[in-house]
Design an enzyme around this catalytic site. Sequence first.
Site, mmCIF file in Angstrom:
data_model
loop_
_atom_site.group_PDB
_atom_site.id
_atom_site.type_symbol
_atom_site.label_atom_id
_atom_site.label_comp_id
_atom_site.label_asym_id
_atom_site.label_seq_id
_atom_site.Cartn_x
_atom_site.Cartn_y
_atom_site.Cartn_z
ATOM 1 N N ASN A 75 35.725 40.309 71.362
ATOM 2 C CA ASN A 75 34.578 39.510 70.905
ATOM 3 C C ASN A 75 33.668 40.270 69.946
ATOM 4 O OD1 ASN A 75 35.179 37.056 71.977
ATOM 5 N ND2 ASN A 75 34.151 37.454 73.924
ATOM 6 N N GLU A 84 41.235 42.511 79.190
ATOM 7 C CA GLU A 84 40.433 43.706 78.910
ATOM 8 C C GLU A 84 39.898 44.234 80.242
ATOM 9 O OE1 GLU A 84 38.478 42.816 74.515
ATOM 10 O OE2 GLU A 84 37.495 41.948 76.252
ATOM 11 N N SER A 105 32.379 37.422 80.055
ATOM 12 C CA SER A 105 32.825 37.619 78.678
ATOM 13 C C SER A 105 31.774 38.329 77.843
ATOM 14 C CB SER A 105 33.210 36.281 78.038
ATOM 15 O OG SER A 105 32.351 35.254 78.420
ATOM 16 N N HIS A 128 38.446 41.080 82.125
ATOM 17 C CA HIS A 128 38.203 39.958 81.214
ATOM 18 C C HIS A 128 39.505 39.274 80.827
ATOM 19 C CE1 HIS A 128 36.556 38.412 77.124
ATOM 20 N NE2 HIS A 128 36.398 37.512 78.063
#
Length: 552
Positions: free
Chosen positions: A186, A148, A115, A136
């Site tokens: 993120n 992702e 991540s 991801h």
Amino acid sequence: MTGSVGIVGAGTMGAGIAQIAAVAGRKVLIADAVPGAAARAVDAIRDRVKTQVARGRLTVDPDALDLTALADPVGLAGCAVVIEAIIEDLAVKQALFAELEAVVADDTILASNTSSLSPTALAAGLAHPERLVGLHFFNPVPAMKLVEVISGLATAPEVADAAADLATAWGKTVVRSTATPGFIVNRIARPFYAEAWRLYEEHATVAQNIDAVLTGAGGFRMGPFALMDLIGHDVNEAVTRSVWAAFGYDPRFAPALAQRALVEAGWLGRKSGRGMYPADGAPAPAPAPAAPPPHAVTEHAVTGLVPPVGDAAPVGDAAPADEREREREPSPLRVLLDRAGVAIVAGDRDGAVSGGPVSGDTARLPGGLVELPSGALLTLSEGTTATALAAAFGRPVIVADRFLDPATATAAAIAPSDGCPPAAVTEAVGLLQAAGLDVYVIDDVPGLIVTRTVAMLANLAADALAGRVASEPDIDAAMRLGVNYPLGPLAWARRWGTGTVLRILDNLEDWYRDGHYRPSPLLRRAALAERGLAARESLLPSPGHSGREEGQ
Ligand SMILES: NC(=O)c1ccc[n+]([C@@H]2O[C@H](COP(=O)([O-])OP(=O)(O)OC[C@H]3O[C@@H](n4cnc5c(N)ncnc54)[C@H](O)[C@@H]3O)[C@@H](O)[C@H]2O)c1
């Protein structure tokens, strides 16, 4: 891609990925360093799938799922793809990939569910770095739609394509990202937490009110503090710190001292009993008590005045077609007046002209301007304080926060200027309550709650777009599917107008002067283009002459 799928790491994520691969009909081999962990994961997957079948959500035979637990990753030698979901540690993951590369075929794809680590760094040292790709998934894997696919510097395009096809075949929506800190979700999601912390540290209002406004006015499914309590403050703060460090300690990403204190106290959230909120849950938010609505208000500066960009003067009649189009849309304040059903007296409708019943620079208030019976003005946040506007207009001002959609909002935040008479605040509260909203009166901070949060989400999204981290549709899809935003941040910027978002950020940056709100140059460019041209397909400028001639 056919062939069996290898998974290393049988924890939360590895087991989830193994589950969706097996349910999609793939032969799955799963390995873990802890003896017995892979076998336990296989049993748990079968149990979960059985429950899903019993609830009618899946139509597979749980006993027919092709899942095998292995004691050692060496057993993954024949796999077409190996996905690792082990501990988040660069050296440990690199060692695993080196070990895998020694046993798998030359064309086996190696994928990492990391991540935060860069697939570029994970692939460094491999004999075939082009075969490594970031894949991801989000937690919980079976429920979360988004994946992702992250290309490192060396990742071969066909490897990223194959990884994307795989995730698509397993029912996921794929977005493509380059290997930049935080990838798409993120990275762009940081302001959802950061703005809440800044507001909390400024004592704008209490945490539960911030959560209530972001859900009721912003349309977010969960408020940031409730969400951080769920994620865990240790995990949330670690992501913030890693993105902050990776961007060279850019003040946009700076962590909050208040969150550090929670982590130091061990108040990590639900998993430790308490976090921002006590173990028995968040205190009830505290909207303003019921107030009578004013009988009538005067509406000045109806809407859609061409917003000045930067220091440029308003262009007035020279407004281009798409701006005039927007002028015909009712302003959020007008939507609320209609919801409230109060009588509206038309005031100085040409807000670009100062003077008349309202003095001051109304051209800077394109969101609309309403005069309350007491003479105080109500307007929509442009990222300035109410007190600054009160100084400009020479009378009390109450600034309202922005909305996802004023027609469906259930809450509003307002900030009165310093010294605003309580009777004027009561009028504004009564007006918005008559529109069906819970009203939160907060301290006079610029950009209130939704306005600054969404402006910063759009700002970071624009920066990611400018850096070609991902495409515009992928950025918006990632934020809707990865963190459940009601609207992608770039679509949100278009809804408010890129000029509006830019003005909000410029005003916030002007107030704080700490670099935190500095606008993305792309937003500045898009805002100028928005004024000068018809609406464009993309926020990105169309590519100029590439220097490459067709047919050569
Ligand atoms: N949990 C999340 O919300 C989430 C979301 C997206 C991505 N991720 C990433 O997924 C990965 C796994 O996270 P998780 O939450 O499933 O962790 P976890 O702790 O639940 O599981 C990790 C598993 O890997 C095993 N393991 C550790 N080192 C190993 C090694 N060298 N070889 C083989 N097995 C090893 C552990 O025994 C454990 O079973 C991490 O990279 C994490 O950053 C996690």
